[in-house]
Design an enzyme around this catalytic site. Structure first.
Site, short mmCIF file in Angstrom:
data_model
loop_
_atom_site.label_atom_id
_atom_site.label_comp_id
_atom_site.label_asym_id
_atom_site.label_seq_id
_atom_site.Cartn_x
_atom_site.Cartn_y
_atom_site.Cartn_z
N HIS A 1 38.01 52.99 44.85
CA HIS A 1 37.56 51.65 45.18
C HIS A 1 36.00 51.74 45.60
CE1 HIS A 1 38.27 52.43 49.05
NE2 HIS A 1 37.76 51.52 49.47
C1 UD1 Z 1 35.78 46.84 51.78
C2 UD1 Z 1 35.13 47.71 52.87
C3 UD1 Z 1 35.48 49.34 52.55
C4 UD1 Z 1 36.78 49.46 52.70
C5 UD1 Z 1 37.63 48.36 51.60
C6 UD1 Z 1 38.78 48.32 51.65
C7 UD1 Z 1 32.83 47.02 53.64
C8 UD1 Z 1 31.18 47.43 53.25
N1 UD1 Z 1 33.48 47.63 52.55
O1 UD1 Z 1 35.38 47.14 50.52
O2 UD1 Z 1 34.86 49.94 53.79
O3 UD1 Z 1 37.22 50.70 52.23
O4 UD1 Z 1 37.14 47.06 51.73
O5 UD1 Z 1 39.44 47.62 50.47
O6 UD1 Z 1 33.05 46.33 54.52
N2 UD1 Z 1 38.36 40.99 46.66
C9 UD1 Z 1 39.21 40.23 46.23
N3 UD1 Z 1 40.20 39.97 47.22
C10 UD1 Z 1 40.04 40.03 48.46
C11 UD1 Z 1 39.01 40.73 48.87
C12 UD1 Z 1 38.02 41.24 47.99
O7 UD1 Z 1 39.50 40.00 45.13
O8 UD1 Z 1 41.04 39.66 49.33
C13 UD1 Z 1 37.17 41.39 45.60
C14 UD1 Z 1 36.12 40.51 45.53
O9 UD1 Z 1 35.54 40.39 44.17
C15 UD1 Z 1 35.00 41.00 46.21
C16 UD1 Z 1 35.28 42.60 46.00
O10 UD1 Z 1 36.81 42.58 45.88
O11 UD1 Z 1 33.67 40.84 45.86
C17 UD1 Z 1 34.80 43.77 47.05
O12 UD1 Z 1 35.37 43.08 48.46
P1 UD1 Z 1 34.53 43.32 49.61
O13 UD1 Z 1 35.24 42.93 50.88
O14 UD1 Z 1 33.17 43.03 49.50
O15 UD1 Z 1 34.47 44.91 49.59
P2 UD1 Z 1 35.48 46.00 49.44
O16 UD1 Z 1 34.95 46.68 48.25
O17 UD1 Z 1 36.99 45.46 49.33
#
Ligand code: UD1
Length: 392
Positions: A223
């Site tokens: 991821h």
């Molecule tokens: C975040 C953390 C990362 C951690 C990861 C675990 C930061 C910078 N990154 O990354 O360190 O390893 O979480 O998952 O804080 N999304 C959903 N549902 C959700 C949450 C997110 O669909 O409940 C999707 C959205 O499209 C979003 C993308 O995932 O834009 C990324 O989510 P985000 O919280 O920005 O970062 P992660 O890649 O999850």
């Protein structure tokens, strides 16, 4: 030191979670406070960085986390939007609750955002899992780690090498305490409840007999933006996974970011195979069962590197660096990077010889959260007594 009554002027401990990897770290801390220091009021604050049923709700249930007292509901966004929005919404919470300290875990955007608001308001910041460094500033988490540690008043570490990193950055040694790994507290206390892998597959609509081959199966998670956000990087990685799946079946738990990018880049055919089971993000107990039963784990997650070391399951990490060197020095982890041949060689080695055995690192013993609760209670009381006018 314990207290019968918590001085009302000391305020609660606000415990912050935001994203999935925070939940397994906070659950044992809240339990340790409740069991050993019930007089200390805690408030669980969720920033809402993760919000889906799969990324959030299932983990809260599995980890027996209480419903958050406060939810900032920030959701997704760019780094600036997400971090800024947490900051904007967190400030009035501090004004309203006047906490004795704000306790943050890990390295996600919510960790830094809440720390920054707290320090500017003179509220002590306590950072759990401090001092880990990949020395790769291209990783958003590395920036979050460095900055959170700089402004934290009290820093709890999971491995001894973290102290050297902190000292190099000018952080005073007396602010740092080596307590062990709260994520492993969660793992050990939940291991007996882990779901059998066959049940997890059946419930997701897959035939579990795929797990019964001579080589059993491998678990995959990917991821990190550096691996999945560009087609030029993601495509060759999926091609390698396809080759690996010819050697042993793979169970691939897809992060929403990765699933979206596979679709966006038109790479779905690469993972469309009877030998690759694609699952949505898994609950904690499902993932624990899948990892514990696996022949090997292929991942770019920080948490899985540590969990496989604690479980004694060989792990190949698809990154160029790690902030958790103890998993390599003492555990079952091998850094294979993104080089396809290195990944294949690593898999072959494990299939032929069983892989690294490793040992469980110091203080990854299921009691880290108790050490934190005891130490933090004492630190808060001492600060409080020192701040009191002498006449009282
Ligand atoms: C975040 C953390 C990362 C951690 C990861 C675990 C930061 C910078 N990154 O990354 O360190 O390893 O979480 O998952 O804080 N999304 C959903 N549902 C959700 C949450 C997110 O669909 O409940 C999707 C959205 O499209 C979003 C993308 O995932 O834009 C990324 O989510 P985000 O919280 O920005 O970062 P992660 O890649 O999850």
């Amino acid at each position: 030191m314990t207290l019968e009554r918590w001085p009302v002027e000391l305020g609660p401990v606000i415990c912050v979670v935001g994203a999935r990897p925070n939940f397994m770290k906070m659950a044992p801390i809240l339990r340790a406070f409740a069991a050993h220091h019930p007089a200390i009021p805690t408030l669980l604050l969720h920033t809402g960085q993760h919000y889906d049923k799969d990324m959030n709700d299932r983990l809260f249930v599995d980890l027996r986390l209480p419903h958050p007292d406060i939810n900032l509901e920030v959701g997704s966004g760019t780094h600036a939007v997400q971090t800024g929005e947490v900051m904007r919404r967190f400030e009035p919470v501090l004004d309203a609750h006047k906490p004795s300290c704000v306790l943050v875990v890990g390295d996600v955007n919510s960790t830094l955002a809440c720390s920054l608001v707290s320090v500017k308001k003179g509220v002590p910041v306590v950072h759990v899992e401090a001092g880990l460094r990949s020395y790769d500033r291209g990783m958003p988490e590395e920036v979050n780690r460095v900055l959170t540690d700089q402004i934290a008043d009290l820093l709890y570490t999971t491995e001894r090498s973290a102290l050297d990193n902190l000292l190099r950055e000018g952080i005073a040694e007396e602010r740092v305490r080596f307590v062990g790994n709260v994520m492993i507290d969660s793992l050990l206390s939940n291991r007996e409840f882990a779901h059998p892998p066959a049940k997890t597959l059946s419930q997701a609509g897959f035939d579990p007999s795929i797990l019964e081959g001579a080589n059993s199966y491998g678990v995959v998670t990917l991821h990190r933006p550096s691996n999945v956000d560009r087609a030029e990087t993601l495509q060759p990685l999926l091609e390698v996974l396809r080759r690996v799946s010819e050697k042993l079946p793979l169970v691939f738990a897809l992060h929403p970011r990765t699933r979206a990018n596979i679709e966006r880049f038109g790479l779905s055919d690469l993972v469309a195979s009877e030998r690759i089971v694609l699952l949505p993000p898994q609950g904690y107990l499902e993932m624990l069962g899948l990892m514990a039963g696996a022949k090997l784990v292929l991942t770019d997650s920080g948490g899985l590197q540590e969990e496989t070391t604690a479980l004694g399951v060989p792990c190949l990490t698809i990154r160029e660096n790690t902030e958790r060197p103890i998993t390599i020095d003492q555990g079952t982890n091998i850094m294979v990077g993104r080089d396809g041949q290195a990944i294949i060689d690593g898999v072959d080695e494990i299939l032929a010889k069983g892989g690294k055995r490793g040992r469980v690192p110091e203080y990854w013993d299921g009691h880290a959260a108790e050490r934190i609760a005891a130490d933090l209670a004492q630190w808060l009381i001492e600060r409080h007594l020192q701040a009191k006018p002498k006449s009282e």
